[in-house]
Design a protein around this motif. Structure first.
Motif, short mmCIF file in Angstrom:
data_model
loop_
_atom_site.label_atom_id
_atom_site.label_comp_id
_atom_site.label_asym_id
_atom_site.label_seq_id
_atom_site.Cartn_x
_atom_site.Cartn_y
_atom_site.Cartn_z
N LYS A 162 0.83 -1.21 0.00
CA LYS A 162 0.00 0.00 0.00
C LYS A 162 0.86 1.25 0.00
CE LYS A 162 -4.24 -1.50 2.38
NZ LYS A 162 -5.03 -1.36 3.64
N HIS A 163 1.94 1.24 0.78
CA HIS A 163 2.82 2.41 0.88
C HIS A 163 3.74 2.57 -0.33
CE1 HIS A 163 1.67 2.37 5.17
NE2 HIS A 163 2.11 3.61 5.20
N PHE A 164 3.96 1.49 -1.06
CA PHE A 164 4.94 1.50 -2.14
C PHE A 164 4.71 2.60 -3.19
CE2 PHE A 164 5.50 -0.24 -6.53
CZ PHE A 164 6.86 0.00 -6.65
N PRO A 165 3.50 2.75 -3.76
CA PRO A 165 3.34 3.78 -4.79
C PRO A 165 3.66 5.19 -4.30
CG PRO A 165 1.48 2.26 -4.84
CD PRO A 165 2.25 1.97 -3.58
N LEU A 166 3.24 5.51 -3.09
CA LEU A 166 3.50 6.86 -2.56
C LEU A 166 5.00 7.10 -2.42
CD1 LEU A 166 2.31 9.48 -1.40
CD2 LEU A 166 2.31 8.38 0.86
N ALA A 167 5.74 6.06 -2.04
CA ALA A 167 7.18 6.20 -1.87
C ALA A 167 7.93 6.29 -3.19
CB ALA A 167 7.72 5.02 -1.05
N ARG A 168 7.39 5.70 -4.25
CA ARG A 168 8.16 5.53 -5.48
C ARG A 168 7.76 6.41 -6.65
NH1 ARG A 168 12.11 4.89 -7.68
NH2 ARG A 168 11.65 3.41 -9.32
N GLN A 169 6.51 6.85 -6.69
CA GLN A 169 6.01 7.42 -7.94
C GLN A 169 6.70 8.72 -8.33
OE1 GLN A 169 1.73 7.42 -7.49
NE2 GLN A 169 1.57 5.35 -8.34
N ALA A 170 7.06 9.55 -7.40
CA ALA A 170 7.67 10.84 -7.76
C ALA A 170 8.95 10.62 -8.56
CB ALA A 170 7.94 11.67 -6.52
N LYS A 171 9.84 9.76 -8.06
CA LYS A 171 11.10 9.54 -8.77
C LYS A 171 10.88 8.77 -10.07
CE LYS A 171 15.78 7.71 -8.55
NZ LYS A 171 16.86 7.04 -7.77
N ALA A 172 10.10 7.70 -10.02
CA ALA A 172 9.90 6.90 -11.23
C ALA A 172 9.26 7.72 -12.34
CB ALA A 172 9.04 5.67 -10.91
N HIS A 173 8.26 8.52 -12.00
CA HIS A 173 7.60 9.34 -13.01
C HIS A 173 8.53 10.41 -13.55
CE1 HIS A 173 3.25 8.27 -11.56
NE2 HIS A 173 3.83 7.30 -12.24
N SER A 174 9.37 10.95 -12.69
CA SER A 174 10.35 11.94 -13.14
C SER A 174 11.30 11.35 -14.17
CB SER A 174 11.13 12.48 -11.93
OG SER A 174 12.17 13.34 -12.35
N ILE A 175 11.76 10.12 -13.93
CA ILE A 175 12.64 9.45 -14.89
C ILE A 175 11.93 9.23 -16.21
CG2 ILE A 175 13.83 7.28 -15.37
CD1 ILE A 175 15.39 8.95 -13.41
N VAL A 176 10.67 8.81 -16.17
CA VAL A 176 9.91 8.59 -17.40
C VAL A 176 9.81 9.88 -18.21
CG1 VAL A 176 7.61 8.05 -18.33
CG2 VAL A 176 8.57 6.65 -16.50
N ARG A 177 9.48 10.99 -17.53
CA ARG A 177 9.32 12.26 -18.24
C ARG A 177 10.64 12.76 -18.81
NH1 ARG A 177 5.34 13.17 -14.01
NH2 ARG A 177 7.00 13.92 -12.61
N GLU A 178 11.71 12.69 -18.01
CA GLU A 178 13.01 13.18 -18.48
C GLU A 178 13.53 12.33 -19.64
OE1 GLU A 178 15.72 13.53 -15.23
OE2 GLU A 178 14.32 14.74 -14.04
N SER A 179 13.33 11.03 -19.55
CA SER A 179 13.80 10.15 -20.62
C SER A 179 13.03 10.42 -21.91
CB SER A 179 13.63 8.69 -20.19
OG SER A 179 14.16 7.82 -21.17
N TRP A 180 11.73 10.64 -21.81
CA TRP A 180 10.93 10.94 -22.99
C TRP A 180 11.41 12.23 -23.66
CZ3 TRP A 180 7.21 8.46 -25.73
CH2 TRP A 180 6.46 9.21 -26.64
N THR A 181 11.64 13.26 -22.86
CA THR A 181 12.10 14.55 -23.40
C THR A 181 13.48 14.42 -24.04
OG1 THR A 181 10.82 15.76 -21.73
CG2 THR A 181 12.62 16.94 -22.81
N LEU A 182 14.39 13.74 -23.36
CA LEU A 182 15.74 13.57 -23.90
C LEU A 182 15.71 12.78 -25.20
CD1 LEU A 182 18.76 14.08 -23.41
CD2 LEU A 182 18.85 11.85 -22.26
N GLY A 183 14.82 11.80 -25.28
CA GLY A 183 14.71 11.02 -26.51
C GLY A 183 14.27 11.86 -27.69
#
Length: 375
Positions: A315-336
């Motif tokens: 239950k706690h996992f998404p709250l702990a992880r989403q900010a960083k994981a989503h940031s990586i997704v967005r930055e990688s998309w832009t860099l690509g």
């Protein structure tokens, strides 16, 4: 068995190692008749290696890969645009970044888990909830199993995600990618270097693995790709030895894919079901963090299990992880997108900008990637 892990890729197998370490019973269900890693090579950045140290297998992996101490950005003719040393991070974390054959990584994970908790040729078809709240998984071979917890580690086209969380559309990068591996002796100056080279609407990269194996990739914009053309049709701007390396790669060692990711979404957990890795946050390969972020998911779950029950940890996992994981997704998309620019003026500005990029800015970006989620 408490947990059904669907998918025996890097995310699923790493999670199995963590659950075994925590004394939580599980079964890994893999759709393929045998575990056959696709993609040939992988870079395990410092954040991933920190996780594997936490799980007790970093030293073994070090012996099966090649240290990466420099990241080099060039044009397609290998003229340097930017060079980033990783030595400071090696000293800070007392760990190195490595390039390793995916099959070698899988072998270490499988040996750590043991084969008794992995079932192959189990293609998931349906998931239903029983009256007592368990999940019943039905497979293509007609078998059914019940588990109180299910974790979808089944990748970009996750069946668990589609069946339980909704049909999130894949985001098309409109790029195609060839990846290959072969025995090849790189020039000495690339011995411990990960290279990425940018052109106009195409780019490539390479890195040495263990035992004189080299892993390379080449991307082009989809509208430049002619289906009848092999990758060798696009490499004329590269140095002759790079062209020869790609030409010498056996066809059966070359994998071809379109590039997709998942636009960030928040629904990773519901009623004892959870998504991790590409099933939750598939990213384009532009930062070399796709597998590393899946591995970091496992670290967060492992650390949460030190404080909470399995249900509360998930239950706690998404709250702990989403900010960083989503940031990586967005930055990688832009860099690509930036890496694939084709307008000559924009390309010249891009290349000049990266040549002038301040060291502190590059260091901050690396620190952001390598610093593990705080729990």
């Amino acid at each position: 068995m408490q947990v059904a892990i669907v998918g025996a890729g890097i995310a699923g197998l790493t999670l199995a190692v963590a659950l075994k370490r925590a004394g939580i019973s599980f079964v890994v269900y893999e759709s393929s008749p045998r575990i056959k890693p696709v993609g040939a090579g992988i870079a395990l950045a410092n954040n991933a290696m920190q996780v594997y140290r936490h799980l007790g297998i970093a030293d073994e992996l070090n012996g099966k890969g090649t240290r990466i101490s420099t990241v080099l950005l060039t044009d397609l003719n290998l003229q340097v645009l930017d060079q980033t040393s990783l030595v400071n991070f090696e000293e800070k974390y007392q760990l190195v970044n490595i390039a390793i054959h995916r099959s070698a990584l899988h072998r270490v994970l499988l040996d750590t888990i043991g084969s008794e908790d992995i079932q192959l040729n189990k293609r998931l078809q349906q998931i239903t909830q029983t009256t007592d709240g368990d999940y019943q998984l039905e497979f293509a071979d007609g078998t059914r199993v019940n588990h109180p917890f299910i974790i979808g580690a089944d990748g970009l086209r996750s069946q668990v995600r589609q069946l339980l969380f909704g049909d999130y559309a894949l985001r098309d990068a409109h790029q195609v990618c060839w990846r290959g591996i072969l025995p090849f002796d790189l020039p000495q100056k690339y011995e411990h270097v990960a290279v990425e080279s940018w052109g106009k609407g195409k780019r490539m990269g390479f890195v040495k693995l263990a035992d004189h194996q080299v892993y390379w990739y080449f991307l082009v914009d989809e509208d430049l790709h002619q289906p009848q053309h092999e990758v060798t049709s696009y490499v004329d701007e590269c140095p002759l030895w790079v062209q020869q390396m790609i030409q010498q790669t056996p066809k059966e060692k070359i994998h071809f894919d379109k590039i997709y990711d998942l636009k960030p979404f928040e629904g990773w957990y519901k009623e004892k079901a959870c998504l991790i890795g590409d099933a939750a946050h598939a990213t384009t390969p532009n930062l070399g963090q796709g597998a590393c972020q899946a591995i970091e998911d496992v670290y967060v779950i492992s650390r949460l299990l030190e404080q909470y029950s399995l249900e509360e940890a998930l239950k706690h996992f998404p709250l702990a992880r989403q900010a960083k994981a989503h940031s990586i997704v967005r930055e990688s998309w832009t860099l690509g997108k930036i890496a694939q620019w084709r307008n000559p003026l924009l390309v010249a500005c891009r290349n000049t900008s990266f040549r002038l990029l301040p060291t502190w800015m590059k260091k901050r970006q690396m620190e952001k990637m390598f610093e593990l989620n705080q729990i």
